[in-house]
Motif scaffolding. Sequence first.
Motif, PDB file in Angstrom:
ATOM      1  N   LEU A  27       4.713 -17.325   4.679  1.00 27.92           N
ATOM      2  CA  LEU A  27       4.611 -15.870   4.707  1.00 27.92           C
ATOM      3  C   LEU A  27       4.016 -15.344   3.409  1.00 27.92           C
ATOM      4  CD1 LEU A  27       8.015 -14.877   6.306  1.00 27.92           C
ATOM      5  CD2 LEU A  27       5.784 -14.993   7.400  1.00 27.92           C
ATOM      6  N   GLN A  28       3.147 -14.396   3.558  1.00 29.83           N
ATOM      7  CA  GLN A  28       2.585 -13.722   2.399  1.00 29.83           C
ATOM      8  C   GLN A  28       3.384 -12.447   2.187  1.00 29.83           C
ATOM      9  OE1 GLN A  28      -1.412 -12.929   3.471  1.00 29.83           O
ATOM     10  NE2 GLN A  28      -2.059 -15.044   3.347  1.00 29.83           N
ATOM     11  N   PRO A  29       3.667 -12.091   0.947  1.00 28.26           N
ATOM     12  CA  PRO A  29       4.416 -10.850   0.741  1.00 28.26           C
ATOM     13  C   PRO A  29       3.572  -9.644   1.159  1.00 28.26           C
ATOM     14  CG  PRO A  29       3.655 -11.743  -1.338  1.00 28.26           C
ATOM     15  CD  PRO A  29       3.333 -12.759  -0.294  1.00 28.26           C
ATOM     16  N   GLY A  30       4.233  -8.627   1.675  1.00 29.43           N
ATOM     17  CA  GLY A  30       3.536  -7.407   2.074  1.00 29.43           C
ATOM     18  C   GLY A  30       3.181  -6.551   0.883  1.00 29.43           C
ATOM     19  N   LEU A  31       3.985  -6.664  -0.173  1.00 26.51           N
ATOM     20  CA  LEU A  31       3.735  -5.931  -1.408  1.00 26.51           C
ATOM     21  C   LEU A  31       3.742  -6.921  -2.553  1.00 26.51           C
ATOM     22  CD1 LEU A  31       6.176  -2.891  -0.982  1.00 26.51           C
ATOM     23  CD2 LEU A  31       3.760  -2.990  -0.392  1.00 26.51           C
ATOM     24  N   GLU A  32       2.885  -6.685  -3.532  1.00 29.39           N
ATOM     25  CA  GLU A  32       2.854  -7.487  -4.753  1.00 29.39           C
ATOM     26  C   GLU A  32       2.889  -6.528  -5.936  1.00 29.39           C
ATOM     27  OE1 GLU A  32       0.337 -11.367  -3.306  1.00 29.39           O
ATOM     28  OE2 GLU A  32      -0.777  -9.651  -4.073  1.00 29.39           O
ATOM     29  N   ARG A  33       3.915  -6.649  -6.751  1.00 29.11           N
ATOM     30  CA  ARG A  33       4.107  -5.776  -7.922  1.00 29.11           C
ATOM     31  C   ARG A  33       4.045  -4.294  -7.545  1.00 29.11           C
ATOM     32  NH1 ARG A  33       0.643  -9.997 -10.396  1.00 29.11           N
ATOM     33  NH2 ARG A  33      -0.888  -8.896  -9.239  1.00 29.11           N
ATOM     34  N   GLY A  34       4.635  -3.954  -6.394  1.00 30.96           N
ATOM     35  CA  GLY A  34       4.723  -2.560  -5.980  1.00 30.96           C
ATOM     36  C   GLY A  34       3.496  -2.001  -5.293  1.00 30.96           C
ATOM     37  N   SER A  35       2.485  -2.824  -5.062  1.00 30.29           N
ATOM     38  CA  SER A  35       1.273  -2.378  -4.371  1.00 30.29           C
ATOM     39  C   SER A  35       1.058  -3.243  -3.132  1.00 30.29           C
ATOM     40  CB  SER A  35       0.050  -2.502  -5.276  1.00 30.29           C
ATOM     41  OG  SER A  35       0.178  -1.657  -6.384  1.00 30.29           O
ATOM     42  N   LEU A  36       0.262  -2.730  -2.206  1.00 27.45           N
ATOM     43  CA  LEU A  36      -0.028  -3.486  -0.993  1.00 27.45           C
ATOM     44  C   LEU A  36      -0.756  -4.776  -1.342  1.00 27.45           C
ATOM     45  CD1 LEU A  36      -1.322  -0.641   1.354  1.00 27.45           C
ATOM     46  CD2 LEU A  36       0.854  -1.850   1.546  1.00 27.45           C
ATOM     47  N   SER A  37      -0.305  -5.878  -0.773  1.00 32.63           N
ATOM     48  CA  SER A  37      -1.020  -7.147  -0.916  1.00 32.63           C
ATOM     49  C   SER A  37      -2.182  -7.122   0.080  1.00 32.63           C
ATOM     50  CB  SER A  37      -0.088  -8.315  -0.611  1.00 32.63           C
ATOM     51  OG  SER A  37       0.277  -8.271   0.758  1.00 32.63           O
ATOM     52  N   SER A  38      -2.995  -8.147   0.065  1.00 32.49           N
ATOM     53  CA  SER A  38      -4.100  -8.199   1.033  1.00 32.49           C
ATOM     54  C   SER A  38      -3.562  -8.246   2.454  1.00 32.49           C
ATOM     55  CB  SER A  38      -5.006  -9.396   0.750  1.00 32.49           C
ATOM     56  OG  SER A  38      -4.290 -10.601   0.904  1.00 32.49           O
ATOM     57  N   ALA A  39      -2.434  -8.926   2.658  1.00 30.08           N
ATOM     58  CA  ALA A  39      -1.825  -8.966   3.993  1.00 30.08           C
ATOM     59  C   ALA A  39      -1.341  -7.574   4.396  1.00 30.08           C
ATOM     60  CB  ALA A  39      -0.665  -9.962   4.004  1.00 30.08           C
ATOM     61  N   GLY A  40      -0.701  -6.882   3.481  1.00 26.28           N
ATOM     62  CA  GLY A  40      -0.215  -5.534   3.770  1.00 26.28           C
ATOM     63  C   GLY A  40      -1.353  -4.560   4.018  1.00 26.28           C
ATOM     64  N   ARG A  41      -2.435  -4.708   3.248  1.00 29.37           N
ATOM     65  CA  ARG A  41      -3.598  -3.839   3.440  1.00 29.37           C
ATOM     66  C   ARG A  41      -4.213  -4.072   4.817  1.00 29.37           C
ATOM     67  NH1 ARG A  41      -4.833  -1.496  -1.330  1.00 29.37           N
ATOM     68  NH2 ARG A  41      -6.946  -0.846  -0.871  1.00 29.37           N
ATOM     69  N   GLY A  42      -4.241  -5.322   5.249  1.00 29.93           N
ATOM     70  CA  GLY A  42      -4.800  -5.631   6.567  1.00 29.93           C
ATOM     71  C   GLY A  42      -4.011  -4.998   7.696  1.00 29.93           C
ATOM     72  N   VAL A  43      -2.688  -5.052   7.584  1.00 33.25           N
ATOM     73  CA  VAL A  43      -1.840  -4.453   8.620  1.00 33.25           C
ATOM     74  C   VAL A  43      -2.029  -2.939   8.632  1.00 33.25           C
ATOM     75  CG1 VAL A  43       0.542  -4.039   9.347  1.00 33.25           C
ATOM     76  CG2 VAL A  43      -0.145  -6.318   8.587  1.00 33.25           C
ATOM     77  N   PHE A  44      -1.975  -2.312   7.451  1.00 33.47           N
ATOM     78  CA  PHE A  44      -2.106  -0.852   7.415  1.00 33.47           C
ATOM     79  C   PHE A  44      -3.510  -0.393   7.818  1.00 33.47           C
ATOM     80  CE2 PHE A  44       1.918  -0.069   5.061  1.00 33.47           C
ATOM     81  CZ  PHE A  44       2.380   0.951   5.881  1.00 33.47           C
ATOM     82  N   ALA A  45      -4.547  -1.143   7.483  1.00 34.34           N
ATOM     83  CA  ALA A  45      -5.902  -0.750   7.888  1.00 34.34           C
ATOM     84  C   ALA A  45      -6.018  -0.754   9.408  1.00 34.34           C
ATOM     85  CB  ALA A  45      -6.932  -1.694   7.266  1.00 34.34           C
ATOM     86  N   ALA A  46      -5.446  -1.766  10.060  1.00 32.97           N
ATOM     87  CA  ALA A  46      -5.504  -1.828  11.525  1.00 32.97           C
ATOM     88  C   ALA A  46      -4.648  -0.738  12.158  1.00 32.97           C
ATOM     89  CB  ALA A  46      -5.047  -3.211  11.997  1.00 32.97           C
TER      90      ALA A  46
END
Length: 168
Positions: A27-46
């Motif tokens: 699993l990739q974290p959804g947030l990294e240091r309080g910001s969206l990770s690339s995985a989190g950005r992908g989910v929110f963009a879709a």
Amino acid sequence: MQRRTLLKLGMVSAAVLALAGGAAALLQPGLERGSLSSAGRGVFAAVAQAVLDKSLPVDPAARQMALKGLLHRIDALVQSLPPHAQSELSQLLSLLASAAGRRTFAGLAQPWAEAAVADIQQVLQNMRLSSLALRQQAYAALHDITASAYFSDQASWSMLGYPGPLKI
């Protein structure tokens, strides 16, 4: 408890722990240091393309700029959340970004970036109407964060007919 049952229980427990540890490592974290990770950005963009389908610009370049600005505002919103809320959002995004989580929790077969907007809209609708409170809460979080971050931008106010705050 018989010794044979105890040994079977120990072997099954070890296998479950090994699988859970392996899955957690994938699993990739959804947030990294309080910001969206690339995985989190992908989910929110879709999700943004599905939730804001008719509100986003039609021109592809303008649409990408709007999504980029939206992800920036989501980052700012996430950074203002308390640590426990950031942790829960990170777990949700991590789950949704993984193939197994996307399929089992959201019911989406294709990766977020490859799924059609109509498919993502159907997935979100299924989450909204789910009998599981956890899926409903996940839908509410994704929808509300996306919509509030998008419509907090002054550039989107004109499509709502909102002239902006009154000048005092």
